[in-house]
Enzyme design. Structure first.
Site, mmCIF file in Angstrom:
data_model
loop_
_atom_site.group_PDB
_atom_site.id
_atom_site.type_symbol
_atom_site.label_atom_id
_atom_site.label_comp_id
_atom_site.label_asym_id
_atom_site.label_seq_id
_atom_site.Cartn_x
_atom_site.Cartn_y
_atom_site.Cartn_z
ATOM 1 C CD GLU A 40 -2.365 1.237 2.846
ATOM 2 O OE1 GLU A 40 -2.701 0.184 3.421
ATOM 3 O OE2 GLU A 40 -2.495 2.361 3.365
ATOM 4 N NE ARG A 44 0.355 8.194 5.245
ATOM 5 C CZ ARG A 44 0.582 7.280 6.169
ATOM 6 N NH1 ARG A 44 1.664 7.354 6.913
ATOM 7 N NH2 ARG A 44 -0.258 6.298 6.367
ATOM 8 C CB THR A 68 -2.730 8.303 3.002
ATOM 9 O OG1 THR A 68 -1.855 7.419 3.706
ATOM 10 C CG2 THR A 68 -2.977 9.511 3.897
ATOM 11 C CE LYS A 128 -5.642 2.560 7.778
ATOM 12 N NZ LYS A 128 -4.389 2.665 7.043
HETATM 13 C C1 3PG Z 1 -1.254 3.529 8.284
HETATM 14 O O1 3PG Z 1 -1.381 4.366 7.430
HETATM 15 O O2 3PG Z 1 -1.938 2.502 8.279
HETATM 16 C C2 3PG Z 1 -0.313 3.762 9.404
HETATM 17 O O3 3PG Z 1 0.489 4.863 9.193
HETATM 18 C C3 3PG Z 1 0.541 2.606 9.702
HETATM 19 O O4 3PG Z 1 0.875 2.725 11.009
HETATM 20 P P1 3PG Z 1 2.302 2.304 11.550
HETATM 21 O O5 3PG Z 1 3.305 3.252 10.931
HETATM 22 O O6 3PG Z 1 2.209 2.432 13.041
HETATM 23 O O7 3PG Z 1 2.546 0.894 11.120
#
Ligand code: 3PG
Length: 214
Positions: A40, A44, A68, A128
């Site tokens: 994924e 960002r 995102t 999610k």
């Molecule tokens: C996401 O977008 O799912 C999170 O940023 C992932 O979280 P993590 O960096 O704590 O794994």
């Protein structure tokens, strides 16, 4: 392709923040070498769409999606770039509708019963759960899953190699997500072997849990 069934088989969706589009293809290959065929790429950073395009064109075995994605515009650009699935931190009806109209699976972020009911009303069965650690982790997911039978969760946020086992062990967890397998630091250092090793460790944990359940 039934994307959520495939994600369940793999068990893990790495969340990736790329600062350089040229890291995308080697990262995809490093993950594949460790046994993970999902990535994924989050919208960002400015190079995310190029990165999705490159992986989609150059690494056909990788199922690349966009993360995102916070609005229709992001979904449109990601799908045009070749994203095979969309992940959103939250629930936007119009973004879900756009993805459905364009035959692209979307997993929206839902952490409350009301949000889950909104997703269900649009025919979705996978959400999610983000940020998982902040919203109570498995304790909360268990509570939600006991009411919303048939709903599957993709927990992300605060998950790593040492705590992922508690998440993977439940049947209503589609897969776990997280940046720990392919971190920005690994990418910056060009540590692709480290990415492969962490992917392999994650796959191994998932495999062991699935074996023990048989
Ligand atoms: C996401 O977008 O799912 C999170 O940023 C992932 O979280 P993590 O960096 O704590 O794994």
């Amino acid at each position: 392709m039934d994307l959520t069934a495939k994600a369940h088989e793999t068990g893990m969706i790495p969340v990736i923040v790329l600062n350089n589009k040229n890291e995308a293809v080697p990262a995809a290959k490093a993950l594949l070498a460790g046994g993970i065929d999902f990535m994924e790429i989050t919208l960002r950073t400015p190079c995310a769409l190029d990165a999705i395009r490159m992986v989609s064109e150059e690494v056909p075995d990788m199922i690349v999606g966009a993360g995102t994605v916070v609005n229709v515009e992001g979904a449109k650009k990601a799908i045009e770039a070749g994203a095979k699935f969309i992940v959103s931190p939250g629930f936007s009806e119009e973004t879900v509708k756009y993805c459905q109209d364009h035959d692209t699976p979307i997993i929206p972020g839902c952490v409350t019963p009301t949000e889950i009911m909104g997703a269900m009303a649009m025919g979705l069965d996978t959400v999610k759960f983000f940020p998982a650690d902040v919203f109570g982790g498995m304790k909360t997911i268990k509570g939600l899953a006991s009411v919303f039978r048939g709903i599957k969760f993709l927990p992300t946020g605060g998950i790593n190699l040492s705590n992922m086992a508690e998440y993977v062990s439940e049947p209503y967890i589609t897969a776990v997500g997280g940046s720990f397998v392919c971190s920005s630091k690994d990418l910056l250092n060009g540590d692709y072997q480290g990415i492969t090793d962490k992917a392999a460790s994650a796959v191994n944990i998932i495999r062991q849990i699935k074996e023990n359940k048989k």
